[in-house]
Design an enzyme around this catalytic site. Sequence first.
Site, PDB file in Angstrom:
ATOM      1  N   THR A 126       0.825  -1.209   0.000  1.00 14.16           N
ATOM      2  CA  THR A 126       0.000   0.000   0.000  1.00 14.16           C
ATOM      3  C   THR A 126       0.861   1.261   0.000  1.00 14.16           C
ATOM      4  O   THR A 126       1.984   1.254   0.515  1.00 14.16           O
ATOM      5  CB  THR A 126      -0.904  -0.009   1.252  1.00 14.16           C
ATOM      6  OG1 THR A 126      -1.488   1.281   1.412  1.00 14.16           O
ATOM      7  CG2 THR A 126      -0.123  -0.319   2.529  1.00 14.16           C
ATOM      8  N   ASP A 127       0.282   2.350  -0.520  1.00 16.25           N
ATOM      9  CA  ASP A 127       0.999   3.633  -0.478  1.00 16.25           C
ATOM     10  C   ASP A 127       1.145   4.155   0.949  1.00 16.25           C
ATOM     11  O   ASP A 127       1.947   5.053   1.213  1.00 16.25           O
ATOM     12  CB  ASP A 127       0.302   4.681  -1.364  1.00 16.25           C
ATOM     13  CG  ASP A 127      -1.143   4.967  -0.988  1.00 16.25           C
ATOM     14  OD1 ASP A 127      -1.659   4.382  -0.016  1.00 16.25           O
ATOM     15  OD2 ASP A 127      -1.778   5.793  -1.685  1.00 16.25           O
ATOM     16  N   GLU A 128       0.362   3.568   1.883  1.00 19.29           N
ATOM     17  CA  GLU A 128       0.426   4.063   3.266  1.00 19.29           C
ATOM     18  C   GLU A 128       1.782   3.804   3.907  1.00 19.29           C
ATOM     19  O   GLU A 128       2.098   4.386   4.935  1.00 19.29           O
ATOM     20  CB  GLU A 128      -0.679   3.429   4.116  1.00 19.29           C
ATOM     21  CG  GLU A 128      -2.041   3.841   3.647  1.00 19.29           C
ATOM     22  CD  GLU A 128      -3.151   3.661   4.678  1.00 19.29           C
ATOM     23  OE1 GLU A 128      -2.841   3.484   5.864  1.00 19.29           O
ATOM     24  OE2 GLU A 128      -4.317   3.714   4.271  1.00 19.29           O
ATOM     25  N   TYR A 154      -1.650  -0.346  11.199  1.00 18.48           N
ATOM     26  CA  TYR A 154      -1.865  -1.019   9.909  1.00 18.48           C
ATOM     27  C   TYR A 154      -0.704  -0.758   8.955  1.00 18.48           C
ATOM     28  O   TYR A 154      -0.081  -1.693   8.431  1.00 18.48           O
ATOM     29  CB  TYR A 154      -3.181  -0.553   9.268  1.00 18.48           C
ATOM     30  CG  TYR A 154      -3.266  -0.873   7.783  1.00 18.48           C
ATOM     31  CD1 TYR A 154      -3.415  -2.186   7.341  1.00 18.48           C
ATOM     32  CD2 TYR A 154      -3.142   0.138   6.818  1.00 18.48           C
ATOM     33  CE1 TYR A 154      -3.452  -2.482   5.982  1.00 18.48           C
ATOM     34  CE2 TYR A 154      -3.188  -0.146   5.466  1.00 18.48           C
ATOM     35  CZ  TYR A 154      -3.345  -1.458   5.040  1.00 18.48           C
ATOM     36  OH  TYR A 154      -3.376  -1.756   3.700  1.00 18.48           O
ATOM     37  N   LYS A 158       2.226  -3.295   7.342  1.00 20.96           N
ATOM     38  CA  LYS A 158       2.435  -3.502   5.902  1.00 20.96           C
ATOM     39  C   LYS A 158       3.888  -3.157   5.518  1.00 20.96           C
ATOM     40  O   LYS A 158       4.504  -3.849   4.709  1.00 20.96           O
ATOM     41  CB  LYS A 158       1.462  -2.639   5.082  1.00 20.96           C
ATOM     42  CG  LYS A 158      -0.004  -3.028   5.213  1.00 20.96           C
ATOM     43  CD  LYS A 158      -0.328  -4.394   4.648  1.00 20.96           C
ATOM     44  CE  LYS A 158      -0.276  -4.461   3.140  1.00 20.96           C
ATOM     45  NZ  LYS A 158      -0.714  -5.794   2.635  1.00 20.96           N
TER      46      LYS A 158
HETATM   47  P1  NAD Z   1     -10.143  -6.947   2.570  1.00 24.77           P
HETATM   48  O1  NAD Z   1     -10.105  -6.654   4.033  1.00 24.77           O
HETATM   49  O2  NAD Z   1     -11.353  -6.662   1.777  1.00 24.77           O
HETATM   50  O3  NAD Z   1      -9.784  -8.487   2.329  1.00 24.77           O
HETATM   51  C1  NAD Z   1      -8.777  -9.162   3.034  1.00 24.77           C
HETATM   52  C2  NAD Z   1      -9.017 -10.649   2.863  1.00 24.77           C
HETATM   53  O4  NAD Z   1      -7.961 -11.333   3.559  1.00 24.77           O
HETATM   54  C3  NAD Z   1     -10.344 -11.136   3.480  1.00 24.77           C
HETATM   55  O5  NAD Z   1     -11.020 -11.966   2.583  1.00 24.77           O
HETATM   56  C4  NAD Z   1      -9.899 -11.897   4.723  1.00 24.77           C
HETATM   57  O6  NAD Z   1     -10.771 -12.951   5.060  1.00 24.77           O
HETATM   58  C5  NAD Z   1      -8.536 -12.401   4.292  1.00 24.77           C
HETATM   59  N1  NAD Z   1      -7.680 -12.718   5.437  1.00 24.77           N
HETATM   60  C6  NAD Z   1      -7.435 -11.926   6.512  1.00 24.77           C
HETATM   61  N2  NAD Z   1      -6.626 -12.560   7.366  1.00 24.77           N
HETATM   62  C7  NAD Z   1      -6.327 -13.752   6.807  1.00 24.77           C
HETATM   63  C8  NAD Z   1      -5.522 -14.844   7.211  1.00 24.77           C
HETATM   64  N3  NAD Z   1      -4.857 -14.841   8.376  1.00 24.77           N
HETATM   65  N4  NAD Z   1      -5.439 -15.930   6.393  1.00 24.77           N
HETATM   66  C9  NAD Z   1      -6.113 -15.963   5.213  1.00 24.77           C
HETATM   67  N5  NAD Z   1      -6.903 -14.965   4.794  1.00 24.77           N
HETATM   68  C10 NAD Z   1      -7.008 -13.866   5.579  1.00 24.77           C
HETATM   69  O7  NAD Z   1      -8.871  -6.180   1.983  1.00 24.77           O
HETATM   70  P2  NAD Z   1      -8.655  -5.547   0.544  1.00 24.77           P
HETATM   71  O8  NAD Z   1      -9.104  -4.151   0.569  1.00 24.77           O
HETATM   72  O9  NAD Z   1      -9.132  -6.475  -0.490  1.00 24.77           O
HETATM   73  O10 NAD Z   1      -7.052  -5.503   0.520  1.00 24.77           O
HETATM   74  C11 NAD Z   1      -6.306  -6.601   0.001  1.00 24.77           C
HETATM   75  C12 NAD Z   1      -4.821  -6.251   0.090  1.00 24.77           C
HETATM   76  O11 NAD Z   1      -4.551  -5.064  -0.623  1.00 24.77           O
HETATM   77  C13 NAD Z   1      -4.344  -6.006   1.514  1.00 24.77           C
HETATM   78  O12 NAD Z   1      -3.073  -6.588   1.653  1.00 24.77           O
HETATM   79  C14 NAD Z   1      -4.255  -4.489   1.614  1.00 24.77           C
HETATM   80  O13 NAD Z   1      -3.266  -4.115   2.527  1.00 24.77           O
HETATM   81  C15 NAD Z   1      -3.884  -4.121   0.195  1.00 24.77           C
HETATM   82  N6  NAD Z   1      -4.317  -2.793  -0.265  1.00 24.77           N
HETATM   83  C16 NAD Z   1      -5.618  -2.400  -0.125  1.00 24.77           C
HETATM   84  C17 NAD Z   1      -6.011  -1.161  -0.631  1.00 24.77           C
HETATM   85  C18 NAD Z   1      -7.446  -0.680  -0.519  1.00 24.77           C
HETATM   86  O14 NAD Z   1      -7.716   0.466  -0.864  1.00 24.77           O
HETATM   87  N7  NAD Z   1      -8.385  -1.496  -0.085  1.00 24.77           N
HETATM   88  C19 NAD Z   1      -5.070  -0.334  -1.275  1.00 24.77           C
HETATM   89  C20 NAD Z   1      -3.752  -0.782  -1.380  1.00 24.77           C
HETATM   90  C21 NAD Z   1      -3.377  -2.012  -0.891  1.00 24.77           C
HETATM   91  O1  DAU Z   2      -4.090   4.033   0.551  1.00 20.75           O
HETATM   92  C1  DAU Z   2      -4.356   2.669   0.554  1.00 20.75           C
HETATM   93  C2  DAU Z   2      -5.139   2.284   1.783  1.00 20.75           C
HETATM   94  O2  DAU Z   2      -6.442   2.816   1.621  1.00 20.75           O
HETATM   95  C3  DAU Z   2      -5.190   0.782   2.001  1.00 20.75           C
HETATM   96  O3  DAU Z   2      -3.893   0.313   2.276  1.00 20.75           O
HETATM   97  C4  DAU Z   2      -6.135   0.427   3.172  1.00 20.75           C
HETATM   98  O4  DAU Z   2      -6.261  -0.974   3.272  1.00 20.75           O
HETATM   99  C5  DAU Z   2      -7.480   1.040   2.888  1.00 20.75           C
HETATM  100  O5  DAU Z   2      -8.343   0.803   3.979  1.00 20.75           O
HETATM  101  C6  DAU Z   2      -7.361   2.545   2.644  1.00 20.75           C
HETATM  102  O6  DAU Z   2      -7.006   3.253   3.859  1.00 20.75           O
HETATM  103  P1  DAU Z   2      -7.708   4.652   4.248  1.00 20.75           P
HETATM  104  O7  DAU Z   2      -7.568   4.848   5.700  1.00 20.75           O
HETATM  105  O8  DAU Z   2      -7.266   5.736   3.341  1.00 20.75           O
HETATM  106  O9  DAU Z   2      -9.235   4.269   3.833  1.00 20.75           O
HETATM  107  P2  DAU Z   2     -10.643   4.523   4.560  1.00 20.75           P
HETATM  108  O10 DAU Z   2     -11.686   4.136   3.570  1.00 20.75           O
HETATM  109  O11 DAU Z   2     -10.688   3.914   5.905  1.00 20.75           O
HETATM  110  O12 DAU Z   2     -10.668   6.111   4.715  1.00 20.75           O
HETATM  111  C7  DAU Z   2     -10.529   6.963   3.605  1.00 20.75           C
HETATM  112  C8  DAU Z   2     -10.565   8.393   4.128  1.00 20.75           C
HETATM  113  O13 DAU Z   2     -11.882   8.663   4.624  1.00 20.75           O
HETATM  114  C9  DAU Z   2      -9.619   8.654   5.290  1.00 20.75           C
HETATM  115  O14 DAU Z   2      -9.087   9.958   5.185  1.00 20.75           O
HETATM  116  C10 DAU Z   2     -10.505   8.567   6.517  1.00 20.75           C
HETATM  117  C11 DAU Z   2     -11.849   9.042   5.998  1.00 20.75           C
HETATM  118  N1  DAU Z   2     -13.041   8.467   6.658  1.00 20.75           N
HETATM  119  C12 DAU Z   2     -13.123   7.106   6.727  1.00 20.75           C
HETATM  120  C13 DAU Z   2     -14.209   6.492   7.331  1.00 20.75           C
HETATM  121  C14 DAU Z   2     -14.300   5.002   7.431  1.00 20.75           C
HETATM  122  C15 DAU Z   2     -14.060   9.268   7.145  1.00 20.75           C
HETATM  123  O15 DAU Z   2     -13.987  10.506   7.059  1.00 20.75           O
HETATM  124  N2  DAU Z   2     -15.131   8.673   7.748  1.00 20.75           N
HETATM  125  C16 DAU Z   2     -15.247   7.313   7.872  1.00 20.75           C
HETATM  126  O16 DAU Z   2     -16.255   6.858   8.468  1.00 20.75           O
END
Ligand code: NAD
Ligand code: DAU
Length: 342
Positions: A126-128, A154, A158
């Site tokens: 992730t970019d985080e 988190y 990562k």
């Molecule tokens: P998500 O939370 O929707 O899905 C995560 C999945 O992993 C779930 O199906 C969960 O059951 C499974 N999981 C969790 N713990 C596990 C374990 N111990 N063994 C096997 N399976 C397990 O997450 P997502 O948004 O699909 O993100 C997927 C990946 O991409 C993550 O690694 C996250 O850090 C990365 N990522 C997410 C975003 C985003 O915006 N959502 C952006 C950049 C990177």
């Molecule tokens: O940048 C990549 C990341 O993006 C991934 O690595 C993470 O898995 C993914 O969860 C996401 O993280 P963020 O913290 O950016 O996403 P989130 O959707 O939780 O929040 C997006 C923005 O919105 C953040 O600035 C917080 C804000 N927010 C979020 C929630 C849930 C609110 O203002 N209200 C809310 O209720």
Amino acid sequence: MKTILVTGGTGFIGNCFCKLLLAERKDWKVLNVDVCTYAANPHTIDEELKNPNYVFYKKDIRDRKAMEEIFEKEHPDVVVNFAAESHVDRSISDPTIFLETNIIGTSVLMDCCRKYGIERYHQVSTDEVYGDLPLDRPDLFFHEDTPLHTSSPYSTSKASADLLVLAYYRTYGLPVTISRCSNNYGPYQFPEKLIPLMISKASKDEKLPVYGEGLNVRDWLYVEDHCRGILAVIEKGRVGEVYNLGGHNERNNLYIVKRILSEMGKPESLISHVPDRHGHDQRYAIDPHKANVELNWDPVTTFEVGIKKTIEWYLSDYGKHWLEECVASEQEWLKKNYENRK
Ligand code: NAD
Ligand code: DAU
């Protein structure tokens, strides 16, 4: 036939990646290893389970014995690790499981890759991991060599996993790649994250909780574009390298929430500013130049198209039902995270 093991394939992005493989790499066998935490609605994979090229293992990546059994049986050529605890707010509430899944789970998978041999191990990051950028410096972007500087448990978990992946490359010669992506949106995203949470709440005329002033900026990318980027890294990326994937689509949270309300024909009076997230990152912005040049990867879905498709999906009969199942299972979390923010 190539065998690819996808972890976290019942989650939001992992499932989209499996769908893409089954549609466009028809000679690949796709294994989904997912323990199905709260974030995995089992119905997400209903269609994939009908495909003879898809096998689902309900297993935990931290479980070394279970992982070794799968590797022993399937001998995957490629492993793509999506499995993670992924929600920043939950990591602030309870960091431990983030360290266990995101760091230890990654090490278990890489040990299996070393033991049984692998063509490629790909880590979905992730970019985080780069921390945040100031709001008043729009000229700054995250590059692959930007120092890691994390804010939340988190992102720290990562970043730790990324360092471990690079250590396995340098120390053991494991053929690894890493992609670091910005915020994804699209169908099947669990409604704890900003966009599906706001759609869910707006559909019921509930208040939309915006943290602080809502001026934090995220770089939004449609989930399928992310998955195409990962596939490009696996097929064309250089071993040992990191690739940033992002949409050049920076928007602040207030813009996103207002856009959702306007698309849904709901009033802005539903917006409720609530106390901020602790350590809230200000701005994320990816420079995707390396992936553009080396992999010929570019996002194709504009935000205008992507957000309409996303809202339409959540408001469809299927999407509404899927959403309600998730909301029912996260009542405790919603109470814990939002009750003291009122
Ligand atoms: P998500 O939370 O929707 O899905 C995560 C999945 O992993 C779930 O199906 C969960 O059951 C499974 N999981 C969790 N713990 C596990 C374990 N111990 N063994 C096997 N399976 C397990 O997450 P997502 O948004 O699909 O993100 C997927 C990946 O991409 C993550 O690694 C996250 O850090 C990365 N990522 C997410 C975003 C985003 O915006 N959502 C952006 C950049 C990177
Ligand atoms: O940048 C990549 C990341 O993006 C991934 O690595 C993470 O898995 C993914 O969860 C996401 O993280 P963020 O913290 O950016 O996403 P989130 O959707 O939780 O929040 C997006 C923005 O919105 C953040 O600035 C917080 C804000 N927010 C979020 C929630 C849930 C609110 O203002 N209200 C809310 O209720």
